[in-house]
Enzyme design. Structure first.
Site, PDB file in Angstrom:
ATOM      1  N   ASP A 102      19.002   3.794  -3.237  1.00 28.11           N
ATOM      2  CA  ASP A 102      18.373   4.695  -2.277  1.00 28.11           C
ATOM      3  C   ASP A 102      17.945   5.967  -2.994  1.00 28.11           C
ATOM      4  OD1 ASP A 102      17.873   6.511   0.050  1.00 28.11           O
ATOM      5  OD2 ASP A 102      18.696   4.806   1.155  1.00 28.11           O
ATOM      6  N   VAL A 138      11.758   2.883  -6.279  1.00 28.79           N
ATOM      7  CA  VAL A 138      11.207   1.536  -6.449  1.00 28.79           C
ATOM      8  C   VAL A 138       9.708   1.471  -6.190  1.00 28.79           C
ATOM      9  CG1 VAL A 138      13.395   0.398  -5.975  1.00 28.79           C
ATOM     10  CG2 VAL A 138      11.813   0.853  -4.084  1.00 28.79           C
ATOM     11  N   TYR A 229       0.836   1.914   8.146  1.00 26.67           N
ATOM     12  CA  TYR A 229       2.115   1.208   8.071  1.00 26.67           C
ATOM     13  C   TYR A 229       1.928  -0.300   8.260  1.00 26.67           C
ATOM     14  CZ  TYR A 229       6.886  -0.037   9.619  1.00 26.67           C
ATOM     15  OH  TYR A 229       8.122  -0.606   9.786  1.00 26.67           O
ATOM     16  N   ALA A 231      -0.739  -2.205   7.853  1.00 28.51           N
ATOM     17  CA  ALA A 231      -1.471  -2.872   6.776  1.00 28.51           C
ATOM     18  C   ALA A 231      -0.525  -3.260   5.647  1.00 28.51           C
ATOM     19  CB  ALA A 231      -2.575  -1.959   6.255  1.00 28.51           C
ATOM     20  N   LYS A 233       2.829  -3.605   5.920  1.00 29.46           N
ATOM     21  CA  LYS A 233       3.843  -4.533   6.397  1.00 29.46           C
ATOM     22  C   LYS A 233       3.306  -5.952   6.556  1.00 29.46           C
ATOM     23  CE  LYS A 233       7.720  -2.355   6.669  1.00 29.46           C
ATOM     24  NZ  LYS A 233       8.810  -2.779   5.765  1.00 29.46           N
TER      25      LYS A 233
END
Length: 365
Positions: A102, A138, A229, A231, A233
């Site tokens: 995280d 990441v 968001y 697009a 996902k």
């Protein structure tokens, strides 16, 4: 599992006649539901295919042996809070050695707090589990590589990679710029690409690996104010399709979940206090975590699947095709005349992965 069985899982065509009763479902809610400020959350209840979910046969509901993940190494991104934290806690409880990743950002993806991941790793260790913390970003190739390199250094292998990290925000499409889209793509799509890219060689070498990606009803079905968001996902599903195909020969299974659990993302985006209160009471993140453990288990051989998981329910989401209208001399007028057939999914089937050179399913009808 035998290669033949593995391929059958990927390539089997499902039809309306052999589709399991629980495969088609109604969706309600989304873990990363994010609406424009001032908009009330919609009542979501979209029927994906017209089949009633029925109780499992009595023989399938018999108690099975408790699933253990002893010896497995699990990496979870965005694991410091919310869903990710629930995942690593249950994974650790079931015996997995856990890497808690995280970056510690706010809900929009800005800032950094390395203590977020460390606190969760400490908690797992205090309960007798094995866990390390990692605060790599990441969304960058370097961050993805660092995360997996740290995992290999400490545990020597990686068996499960759960790409959960995400950010939340909302704006109408007309107000969104390409930079806004890029901001979401880098986290929701870039994150999985970077971590999978780094973990892939190790999974190939051990001829074993489980990868779980995260999509959303925003991308699968649509929610107002979520173009950036959604697009990203929905792109995750496309990534899963290819990873499942290319991972098959290496024993790598790849699935996607659409989770619904109340997290800090909801109040950051939704202005309806009544809906927020109800969501907090009815969508605990802990109710999603069992699906992660099941997918990580050796008893689960599924791949190339999408699961909706919320409030104690899990349902497979499928893309299906109806028989449609077929005419070798297709014209705009014949489409208009026969649109009822074009529109209908009665007697639907589920196409498998496309193979170059194969005859399209619709051309064979």
């Amino acid at each position: 599992m035998p290669q033949k069985d593995f391929c059958n899982n990927i390539c089997q065509k499902r039809t309306s006649g052999n589709f399991p009763e629980a495969d088609a479902m109604s969706i309600a809610g989304d873990v990363n539901l994010a609406l424009p400020k001032g908009h009330s959350a919609p009542t979501v209840g979209v029927t994906v295919a017209h089949r009633r979910i029925q109780s499992l046969p009595e023989k399938d509901s018999e108690m099975t042996e408790r699933i253990s993940l002893e010896g497995k190494v699990a990496v979870v991104t965005g694991a410091g809070r919310g869903l990710g934290r629930a995942y690593v806690e249950l994974l650790g409880e079931r015996g997995a050695r856990v890497v808690v990743n995280d970056l510690g950002t706010d809900v929009s993806g800005f800032g950094k707090d390395s203590t977020i991941a460390e606190q969760v790793a400490d908690l797992i260790r205090s309960r007798g589990g094995e866990a390390i913390a990692n605060d790599s970003d990441v969304s960058s190739p370097e961050g993805g590589s660092d995360l997996i390199a740290t995992t290999i250094k400490h545990f020597g292998r990686v068996d499960l990679l759960v790409n959960n990290a995400g950010i939340c925000g909302s704006q109408l499409f007309e107000d969104a710029t390409l930079d806004d889209f890029d901001h979401y793509w880098r986290v929701h799509l870039g994150g999985p690409v970077n971590t999978v890219k780094a973990a892939w060689p190790y999974m190939v070498a051990q001829h074993y690996g489980k990868i779980i990606l995260t999509t959303s009803v925003a991308g699968l079905l649509g929610i107002r104010g979520q173009a950036t968001y959604a697009a990203a996902k929905c792109a995750v599903v496309g990534l899963m399709r290819i990873l499942a195909i290319e991972g098959a020969e290496h024993g790598i299974l790849v699935n996607t979940i659409s989770p619904a659990g109340y997290t800090r993302m909801h109040p950051a985006a939704v202005a309806d206090p009544a809906w927020l209160k109800q969501s907090e009471a009815t969508m605990p993140v802990e109710a999603v975590a069992p699906a992660i453990v099941w997918l990580a288990s050796d008893g689960c051989s599924e791949t190339n699947r999408i699961y909706n998981v919320e409030a104690g329910a899990i349902q497979r989401i499928a893309i299906v095709m109806g028989p449609g209208f077929n005419d070798p001399h297709l014209t705009p007028e014949s489409i208009a005349e026969n649109y009822a057939k074009v529109e209908s999914i009665e007697g639907f089937f589920e196409p498998g992965p496309f193979e170059p050179g194969q005859i399209p399913a619709t051309a064979k009808s």
